[in-house]
Each structure stands twice: as C-alpha cells, then as structure tokens.
Scaffold this active site. Sequence first.
Site, PDB file in Angstrom:
ATOM      1  N   TYR A 115       0.823  -1.201   0.000  1.00 42.12           N
ATOM      2  CA  TYR A 115       0.000   0.000   0.000  1.00 42.12           C
ATOM      3  C   TYR A 115       0.864   1.260   0.000  1.00 42.12           C
ATOM      4  CZ  TYR A 115      -3.547  -3.361   1.486  1.00 42.12           C
ATOM      5  OH  TYR A 115      -4.396  -4.435   1.563  1.00 42.12           O
ATOM      6  N   ARG A 117      -0.423   4.708   0.800  1.00 44.49           N
ATOM      7  CA  ARG A 117      -1.610   5.487   1.166  1.00 44.49           C
ATOM      8  C   ARG A 117      -1.323   6.559   2.207  1.00 44.49           C
ATOM      9  NH1 ARG A 117      -4.956   0.447   3.453  1.00 44.49           N
ATOM     10  NH2 ARG A 117      -6.721   1.800   2.916  1.00 44.49           N
ATOM     11  N   ASP A 273     -14.773  -9.741   1.457  1.00 42.69           N
ATOM     12  CA  ASP A 273     -15.732  -8.684   1.130  1.00 42.69           C
ATOM     13  C   ASP A 273     -16.930  -9.262   0.387  1.00 42.69           C
ATOM     14  OD1 ASP A 273     -13.857  -6.901   2.197  1.00 42.69           O
ATOM     15  OD2 ASP A 273     -12.902  -6.628   0.248  1.00 42.69           O
TER      16      ASP A 273
END
Length: 333
Positions: A115, A117, A273
């Site tokens: 990541y 971010r 998810d």
Amino acid sequence: MDGIQMNALGGPPEVLTLGETMVLLCAPGIGPLRHARSLDVAIGGAESNVAVGLTRLGVRTAWVGRVGDDEFGRLVRGTLAGEGVDVSYVVADPAAPTGLMVKARRTSAATEVNYYRAGSAGSRLSAEDLPAGLAGKVRLLHLTGITPALSESAYDTVEAALAAAGGAAVPVSLDLNYRQALWSPGDAAPVLRGLVERCDVLFATEAEARLVLGDPRGAASSPLELGYALAALGPSQVVVKRGARGAVAVVDGVAYDAPVHRVDAVDPVGAGDAFAAGYLAELLAGADVPARLATAAAAGAFAVTVHGDWEGLPRRDELALLQLLDADDAVAR
C-alpha cells in the site's frame, strides 16, 4: 454534506458504507514485481468492494469517501458509479492524491499487496463528509476496521457514523479487516474491541477474533468457541470466516456452518468482502441464516475465481450457476 440522493437502482440508498478506495496496480504475470513489464490498472477497497457486491445483488448502496482530484480519483468514482454504487457523497480532495496499492502474485499460490496510502485523500476522510441525516435513514451501516486506522479524522468519522446510526436504531455491520501495515496489534485491539461492542453483525477471521479477544498468539479455541466469545461482547450475529475451510456463525446464540465450495482460486483478495456482501444482501432480504450463509459462500467462491478485488462478484441471477463452479464440466448450455 446535505441532501439524500436517489440511487441508480431506483431509490435512496439502503446501505451506507465509508472508507478508502485506492487505485490498484496489478502485475499480470506470476513472479517478482520487479520483472513485470506492465501493470493492469483497476480499483479496490474493502468497503467499496462490499458496496459493489451488494449493488450486484440488488441492494441500493452508497459509498462515502475521499479521492484525489486527479485521474485516479476520477477512475474510482467512475468505476463505482458504473457498477450502480451511489457516489454522490464522494469528495474530490484537491490537496491530496488518491491512494495506491500494488498487487503481485509472487508464486502461483502467494499474493503480495503493498500500500502507498500515507497522506492520501482517503486518509483525510472527515466527519463533515458524512451526508447529513443519511446514516439514520438507511437500513444498515457497514464499517470495517481499516478506516479508523487511517488517521484521527477517519477514526472520528467512524465514530460519528456509529453515533448517528445508534441514535436512529440503524443496525451496524462490521468486518474487522485488521491490516498490520496500518497499526500494531496493541494499538488495534482496544479500538476494534470497542467497535465490536457496538455492532450488530460481525465478520472476523480466526486471527482477528483472537486479536480482539486478547489471544493474538492463537490458543486452542475452536472457530465456534471464538464466535461465541465474540457474541458475548455484544453483536447478535457473528460470522467467523475460515477461507477455503468455510465459515461458522453464531446468530442469537445458535451455531451454524457455511457451505464449502471447492473451486480453482486464482485471486483470493476480496473473498471476505464478497462473503460479507452476500450475507448482508440476504439479511436485508429477510432470508434465514442458512440462506444468508449459502449466498455468502457462493459470492466468495465466485470472487476468487476471477482476477481483481471485486470483478468476480456475482449478480443474483448468477448464483444458480454456482453448481458449475463445483462441477468438472463447467459449461452452461
């Protein structure tokens, strides 16, 4: 932000979720990322993955978040809008870029995700970004344990959404989604436990359950025992996800098993998810617990057979095709 918009499925949103969605750069082949000569561009984020999954199953869903006022941000908004997710409340932040994640299949069986971010637009999510009154007018608020780890303002946004939902007696769904790259177990455990105590529907892996319960090293507790222990903290519905081994659930004190599907998994990212989206869609449809778990397991099975975090999520009319995923002759005629 004021006003409640109409969703693309024909009406105001039934589910509100919030968090960070990033642009996903993925190496198309297998091997070390440094040897990749091209990268596929897509998007991904736990909460927006669930939003897409719910929308494909016929549930009107709004995603709240911040993206950069850049091409990547426009890609995020355009992709989600194209899937029917309500992005009316998404903020384009001119002062920060859209976050990035890079995914590579190091081997045929191992996937690495990195990541980028820190300082992203998504980390600047603010309670002021929540649509006025919306959290109290939807049928469900869905949160993850990722958002409060992004920044103090993102944590405050989660708290504000929880307060609004609680004040209006709106049920709260929580997927723990612990990310070790964002915070340590010691920092995460008390925050996640506090969220668990205020949610109605909880999704957790075995490792996440042990983290919240104070046993991160892994005692001999069975998945079902973990489910009961989590339920004792407050949620009336607890699902302990076990990946390819299925899942167990404790709902109103009763234990259930989710079905297991044997499929050829090509990309495991996003399976949790998908599972959450399937379960929540059936919950909102008034289905019983076995039906919720059946659709959840089916959605997870569909998701892992396709590259991408959300691209393989099924539509409701595709769920009947699940038998093809389990079959040797997987041709629909």
